[in-house]
Design a protein around this motif. Structure first.
Motif, PDB file in Angstrom:
ATOM      1  N   LEU A 202       0.884  -1.168  -0.056  1.00 16.32           N
ATOM      2  CA  LEU A 202       0.112   0.009  -0.035  1.00 16.32           C
ATOM      3  C   LEU A 202       0.793   1.149  -0.070  1.00 16.32           C
ATOM      4  CD1 LEU A 202      -2.843  -0.951   2.504  1.00 16.32           C
ATOM      5  CD2 LEU A 202      -2.907  -0.573  -0.012  1.00 16.32           C
ATOM      6  N   ASN A 203       1.760   1.217   0.801  1.00 14.76           N
ATOM      7  CA  ASN A 203       2.683   2.640   0.803  1.00 14.76           C
ATOM      8  C   ASN A 203       3.331   2.665  -0.350  1.00 14.76           C
ATOM      9  OD1 ASN A 203       2.139   3.780   3.418  1.00 14.76           O
ATOM     10  ND2 ASN A 203       3.138   1.997   4.300  1.00 14.76           N
ATOM     11  N   ALA A 204       3.952   1.609  -1.228  1.00 12.73           N
ATOM     12  CA  ALA A 204       4.669   1.756  -2.312  1.00 12.73           C
ATOM     13  C   ALA A 204       3.774   2.096  -3.473  1.00 12.73           C
ATOM     14  CB  ALA A 204       5.168   0.190  -2.766  1.00 12.73           C
ATOM     15  N   MET A 205       2.544   1.576  -3.309  1.00  6.67           N
ATOM     16  CA  MET A 205       1.622   2.340  -4.376  1.00  6.67           C
ATOM     17  C   MET A 205       1.407   3.775  -4.055  1.00  6.67           C
ATOM     18  SD  MET A 205      -0.260  -0.161  -6.280  1.00  6.67           S
ATOM     19  CE  MET A 205      -1.674   0.748  -6.618  1.00  6.67           C
ATOM     20  N   ARG A 206       1.216   3.948  -2.882  1.00  3.65           N
ATOM     21  CA  ARG A 206       1.118   5.712  -2.555  1.00  3.65           C
ATOM     22  C   ARG A 206       2.298   6.491  -3.177  1.00  3.65           C
ATOM     23  NH1 ARG A 206      -1.001   3.863   2.774  1.00  3.65           N
ATOM     24  NH2 ARG A 206      -3.228   3.662   2.395  1.00  3.65           N
ATOM     25  N   ILE A 207       3.364   5.885  -2.617  1.00  9.47           N
ATOM     26  CA  ILE A 207       4.801   6.664  -3.249  1.00  9.47           C
ATOM     27  C   ILE A 207       4.870   6.859  -4.743  1.00  9.47           C
ATOM     28  CG2 ILE A 207       7.194   6.632  -3.056  1.00  9.47           C
ATOM     29  CD1 ILE A 207       6.911   5.581  -0.049  1.00  9.47           C
ATOM     30  N   GLY A 208       4.658   5.598  -5.277  1.00  8.26           N
ATOM     31  CA  GLY A 208       4.660   5.558  -6.817  1.00  8.26           C
ATOM     32  C   GLY A 208       3.769   6.458  -7.263  1.00  8.26           C
ATOM     33  N   GLY A 209       2.446   6.540  -6.730  1.00 10.24           N
ATOM     34  CA  GLY A 209       1.413   7.526  -7.250  1.00 10.24           C
ATOM     35  C   GLY A 209       1.706   9.009  -7.109  1.00 10.24           C
ATOM     36  N   LEU A 210       2.492   9.304  -6.053  1.00 13.96           N
ATOM     37  CA  LEU A 210       3.099  10.614  -5.833  1.00 13.96           C
ATOM     38  C   LEU A 210       3.901  10.946  -6.937  1.00 13.96           C
ATOM     39  CD1 LEU A 210       3.129  10.723  -2.144  1.00 13.96           C
ATOM     40  CD2 LEU A 210       1.476  11.946  -3.605  1.00 13.96           C
ATOM     41  N   ILE A 211       4.933  10.107  -7.000  1.00 16.05           N
ATOM     42  CA  ILE A 211       6.092  10.177  -8.119  1.00 16.05           C
ATOM     43  C   ILE A 211       5.521  10.343  -9.499  1.00 16.05           C
ATOM     44  CG2 ILE A 211       8.015   9.172  -9.375  1.00 16.05           C
ATOM     45  CD1 ILE A 211       8.625   7.991  -6.720  1.00 16.05           C
ATOM     46  N   VAL A 212       4.312   9.761 -10.008  1.00 16.77           N
ATOM     47  CA  VAL A 212       3.668   9.641 -11.151  1.00 16.77           C
ATOM     48  C   VAL A 212       3.007  11.178 -11.353  1.00 16.77           C
ATOM     49  CG1 VAL A 212       1.702   8.596 -12.615  1.00 16.77           C
ATOM     50  CG2 VAL A 212       3.474   7.174 -11.581  1.00 16.77           C
ATOM     51  N   MET A 213       2.333  11.523 -10.229  1.00 19.02           N
ATOM     52  CA  MET A 213       1.630  12.866 -10.276  1.00 19.02           C
ATOM     53  C   MET A 213       2.646  13.873 -10.360  1.00 19.02           C
ATOM     54  SD  MET A 213      -1.018  12.319  -7.235  1.00 19.02           S
ATOM     55  CE  MET A 213      -1.158  13.988  -6.776  1.00 19.02           C
ATOM     56  N   ALA A 214       3.969  13.842  -9.698  1.00 17.21           N
ATOM     57  CA  ALA A 214       4.918  15.214  -9.983  1.00 17.21           C
ATOM     58  C   ALA A 214       5.592  14.859 -11.483  1.00 17.21           C
ATOM     59  CB  ALA A 214       6.220  14.464  -8.765  1.00 17.21           C
ATOM     60  N   VAL A 215       5.450  13.698 -11.918  1.00 14.99           N
ATOM     61  CA  VAL A 215       5.938  13.666 -13.319  1.00 14.99           C
ATOM     62  C   VAL A 215       4.750  14.296 -14.173  1.00 14.99           C
ATOM     63  CG1 VAL A 215       6.543  12.351 -15.318  1.00 14.99           C
ATOM     64  CG2 VAL A 215       7.552  11.729 -13.160  1.00 14.99           C
ATOM     65  N   GLY A 216       3.468  14.226 -13.980  1.00 15.89           N
ATOM     66  CA  GLY A 216       2.727  14.429 -14.743  1.00 15.89           C
ATOM     67  C   GLY A 216       2.508  16.156 -14.662  1.00 15.89           C
ATOM     68  N   LEU A 217       2.762  16.403 -13.342  1.00 16.41           N
ATOM     69  CA  LEU A 217       2.431  17.754 -13.311  1.00 16.41           C
ATOM     70  C   LEU A 217       3.744  18.552 -13.898  1.00 16.41           C
ATOM     71  CD1 LEU A 217       0.915  20.151 -11.746  1.00 16.41           C
ATOM     72  CD2 LEU A 217       2.490  19.798  -9.923  1.00 16.41           C
ATOM     73  N   LEU A 218       4.809  18.146 -13.996  1.00 13.14           N
ATOM     74  CA  LEU A 218       5.740  18.667 -14.639  1.00 13.14           C
ATOM     75  C   LEU A 218       5.623  18.771 -16.277  1.00 13.14           C
ATOM     76  CD1 LEU A 218       9.031  17.425 -12.744  1.00 13.14           C
ATOM     77  CD2 LEU A 218       8.215  19.697 -12.866  1.00 13.14           C
ATOM     78  N   ILE A 219       5.083  17.612 -16.814  1.00 16.23           N
ATOM     79  CA  ILE A 219       4.763  17.400 -18.209  1.00 16.23           C
ATOM     80  C   ILE A 219       3.754  18.559 -18.537  1.00 16.23           C
ATOM     81  CG2 ILE A 219       3.768  16.417 -20.016  1.00 16.23           C
ATOM     82  CD1 ILE A 219       5.160  14.002 -18.672  1.00 16.23           C
ATOM     83  N   TRP A 220       2.800  18.659 -17.582  1.00 17.56           N
ATOM     84  CA  TRP A 220       1.516  19.605 -18.132  1.00 17.56           C
ATOM     85  C   TRP A 220       2.102  20.993 -17.897  1.00 17.56           C
ATOM     86  CZ3 TRP A 220      -2.796  19.838 -13.591  1.00 17.56           C
ATOM     87  CH2 TRP A 220      -3.793  20.716 -14.104  1.00 17.56           C
ATOM     88  N   ARG A 221       3.034  21.317 -16.741  1.00 20.65           N
ATOM     89  CA  ARG A 221       3.205  22.638 -16.536  1.00 20.65           C
ATOM     90  C   ARG A 221       4.636  23.136 -17.497  1.00 20.65           C
ATOM     91  NH1 ARG A 221      -0.524  25.787 -15.942  1.00 20.65           N
ATOM     92  NH2 ARG A 221       0.780  27.167 -14.695  1.00 20.65           N
TER      93      ARG A 221
END
Length: 73
Positions: free
Chosen positions: A12-31
């Motif tokens: 569960l914690n690995a999923m959460r951390i992985g999701g946060l990393i994916v969110m950060a990459v998506g935000l960087l691509i977006w902005r």
């Protein structure tokens, strides 16, 4: 690591951390348009996938594991 509760907690914690990393990459691509991707929609889609991975999938896994352990209640 034979304790299933510890294994599930780590997953569960690995999923959460992985999701946060994916969110950060998506935000960087977006902005910012990193990685050669400058499409705003791609960044938003990657961010949304990370958000789902962070918030929804761990909750669904907990519910599935809880119902499996309590006999469907």
């Amino acid at each position: 690591m034979s304790d299933p509760a510890k294994t599930r907690w780590i997953l569960l914690n690995a999923m959460r951390i992985g999701g946060l990393i994916v969110m950060a990459v998506g935000l960087l691509i977006w902005r910012k348009g990193i990685g050669g991707f400058q499409d705003e929609m791609i960044g938003k889609a990657v961010f949304l996938i990370g958000l789902i991975e962070t918030l929804i999938i761990p909750a669904l896994l907990r519910r599935a594991w809880r119902s499996k352990n309590t006999g469907g209640r």
